[in-house]
Design a protein around this motif. Structure first.
Motif, short mmCIF file in Angstrom:
data_model
loop_
_atom_site.label_atom_id
_atom_site.label_comp_id
_atom_site.label_asym_id
_atom_site.label_seq_id
_atom_site.Cartn_x
_atom_site.Cartn_y
_atom_site.Cartn_z
N SER A 235 20.68 48.49 49.81
CA SER A 235 21.37 47.26 50.24
C SER A 235 22.71 47.17 49.50
N HIS A 236 22.71 47.60 48.23
CA HIS A 236 23.92 47.57 47.39
C HIS A 236 23.90 48.77 46.46
N ILE A 237 25.08 49.29 46.18
CA ILE A 237 25.15 50.43 45.24
C ILE A 237 26.51 50.42 44.54
N THR A 238 26.50 50.88 43.27
CA THR A 238 27.78 51.01 42.55
C THR A 238 28.28 52.45 42.72
N PRO A 239 29.57 52.62 42.96
CA PRO A 239 30.12 53.98 43.01
C PRO A 239 30.44 54.50 41.62
N VAL A 240 30.65 55.78 41.50
CA VAL A 240 31.17 56.39 40.26
C VAL A 240 32.30 57.33 40.67
N PRO A 241 33.51 57.15 40.20
CA PRO A 241 33.95 56.07 39.31
C PRO A 241 34.16 54.76 40.09
N GLY A 242 34.47 53.71 39.36
CA GLY A 242 34.81 52.42 40.00
C GLY A 242 33.64 51.47 40.12
N GLY A 243 32.55 51.73 39.40
CA GLY A 243 31.40 50.83 39.43
C GLY A 243 31.19 50.19 38.08
N VAL A 244 30.25 50.77 37.31
CA VAL A 244 29.88 50.19 36.01
C VAL A 244 31.00 50.37 34.96
N GLY A 245 31.72 51.48 35.03
CA GLY A 245 32.75 51.77 34.01
C GLY A 245 33.72 50.62 33.78
N PRO A 246 34.39 50.14 34.84
CA PRO A 246 35.33 49.03 34.63
C PRO A 246 34.64 47.75 34.14
N MET A 247 33.36 47.57 34.51
CA MET A 247 32.64 46.38 34.08
C MET A 247 32.36 46.43 32.57
N ASP B 55 31.73 46.75 43.89
CA ASP B 55 33.04 47.31 43.55
C ASP B 55 33.47 46.84 42.15
N GLY B 56 33.15 47.68 41.16
CA GLY B 56 33.45 47.32 39.77
C GLY B 56 34.94 47.18 39.51
N SER B 57 35.74 47.96 40.21
CA SER B 57 37.19 47.86 40.01
C SER B 57 37.68 46.48 40.45
N PHE B 58 37.18 46.04 41.62
CA PHE B 58 37.59 44.74 42.15
C PHE B 58 37.09 43.60 41.24
N VAL B 59 35.80 43.65 40.91
CA VAL B 59 35.22 42.55 40.11
C VAL B 59 35.87 42.50 38.73
N SER B 60 36.11 43.67 38.16
CA SER B 60 36.68 43.67 36.81
C SER B 60 38.12 43.14 36.85
N ALA B 61 38.86 43.44 37.93
CA ALA B 61 40.23 42.92 38.03
C ALA B 61 40.18 41.39 38.05
N HIS B 62 39.21 40.85 38.77
CA HIS B 62 39.04 39.40 38.89
C HIS B 62 38.69 38.79 37.52
N ILE B 63 37.74 39.41 36.83
CA ILE B 63 37.31 38.88 35.53
C ILE B 63 38.45 39.03 34.51
N LYS B 64 39.17 40.14 34.59
CA LYS B 64 40.28 40.35 33.64
C LYS B 64 41.35 39.28 33.83
N GLU B 65 41.60 38.89 35.09
CA GLU B 65 42.57 37.81 35.33
C GLU B 65 42.14 36.54 34.60
N GLN B 66 40.83 36.26 34.68
CA GLN B 66 40.30 35.05 33.99
C GLN B 66 40.49 35.18 32.48
N ILE B 67 40.19 36.36 31.95
CA ILE B 67 40.31 36.56 30.49
C ILE B 67 41.78 36.39 30.08
#
Ligand code: NAD
Length: 296
Positions: free
Chosen positions: A262-274, A5-17
């Protein structure tokens, strides 16, 4: 099957930034400043630049968006880049691609000061990346590495098949995945439009990175059970059920492929936000490096 979930992970990383920027300013640093150049009004480019400018505001960065009509010449655009190089307040420069046909993207990127090359497209950045030296990594492959790291996916020794050999996604992806880093240490196969028997190769992959630019190109028969699938593609296709008449899909046939993965990125909400995370991390790094050079 787990969605990456790129949206979730990116929100987490953005908080750190965001916190890093607060700490940086508290220690006397100035707001990181990203300058973006947009030529013309291609809707996809408008959307990408819009996301980047919005992210700057969210994270406490300053941003400047310079817009030019498509009749700008290559020499004029290079002059604009040079002005940004010389502007001491600007930390990072990005030129939204693609550019109109009469302008060489390579020439414009070459004009960017490598110290401000936060997209990581300049030959100096790419050369340093290849040599494993610290540098700005191209934002999309960097974002994918951040995602693999976040989910703790085991990459070492795995067979990764990258589909697509562009300078901004496919080729740098192969370098990052094969480096002696964590994540990294994968055995990588780079495939492209001249690859023969592509499906035979992708079926051997533990990890597939699809960066082709063709909607739903990777189908279930090309993927082995339990593979990790990273879909970089962003393609707009007609969809009469949508108010807009269209929707975004990736380079992977998500409905067919997801049940096998086992794992997959969706579009949108995967690589884009990352990708945006990669860009923002590079811009903060550029600001820090500029300040440390100024202090020497
Ligand atoms: P590109 O057009 O520069 O490169 C496409 C690559 O696909 C080429 O190297 C080509 O050899 C390969 N290819 C074409 N047909 C093929 C085939 N039949 N079999 C195997 N390989 C084939 O594209 P790009 O800039 O790398 O972008 C790829 C996709 O990723 C696009 O949809 C783009 O919009 C998207 N993209 C997304 C992000 C993001 O942040 N999510 C960032 C950059 C690009």
């Amino acid at each position: 099957m787990q969605i990456l979930d790129g949206s979730f992970v990116s929100a987490h990383i953005k908080e750190q930034i965001k916190q890093d920027v607060i700490n940086w300013q508290a220690a006397g640093g100035k707001k990181p400043h990203l300058a973006a150049i947009l030529v013309g009004n291609n809707p996809a480019s408008e959307a990408y630049v819009g996301h980047k400018v919005k992210s700057c505001a969210e994270l406490g960065f300053e941003s400047t968006l310079l817009r030019f009509n498509t009749d700008i010449t290559e020499a004029q655009l290079i002059d604009e880049v040079k002005k940004l190089n010389e502007n001491d307040d600007v930390d990072g420069i990005l030129v939204q691609l693609p550019l109109p046909e009469h302008i060489s993207g390579d020439a414009v990127i070459l004009a960017i000061d490598p110290a401000k090359d936060v997209d990581g497209f300049h030959p100096i950045s790419q050369g340093k990346m290849m040599l494993g030296q610290p540098t700005f990594l191209p934002a999309t492959p960097y974002g994918i590495m951040l995602m693999l790291e976040h989910y703790g996916l085991d990459v070492a020794g795995k067979h990764c098949v990258v589909i697509g050999r562009s300078n901004i996604v496919g080729t740098p992806m192969t370098i990052l995945l094969s480096r002696n880093t964590n994540p990294g240490n994968a055995t990588v196969t780079l495939t492209h439009s001249r690859t023969k028997n592509l499906a035979e190769i992708t079926r051997q992959a533990d990890i597939i990175v699809a960066a082709i630019g063709k909607p739903k190109f990777v189908t279930a028969d090309m993927v082995k059970d339990g593979a990790v699938v990273i879909d970089v593609g962003i393609n707009r296709i007609a969809d009469a059920t949508k108010k807009s008449g269209s929707r975004l899909v990736g380079d992977v046939d998500y409905e067919g492929v997801a049940p096998k993965c086992s794992h997959i990125t969706p579009v949108p909400g995967g690589v884009g936000p990352m990708t945006i995370c990669g860009l923002m991390k590079n811009t903060l790094l550029a600001a820090r490096q500029k300040a440390s050079v100024a202090a020497e």
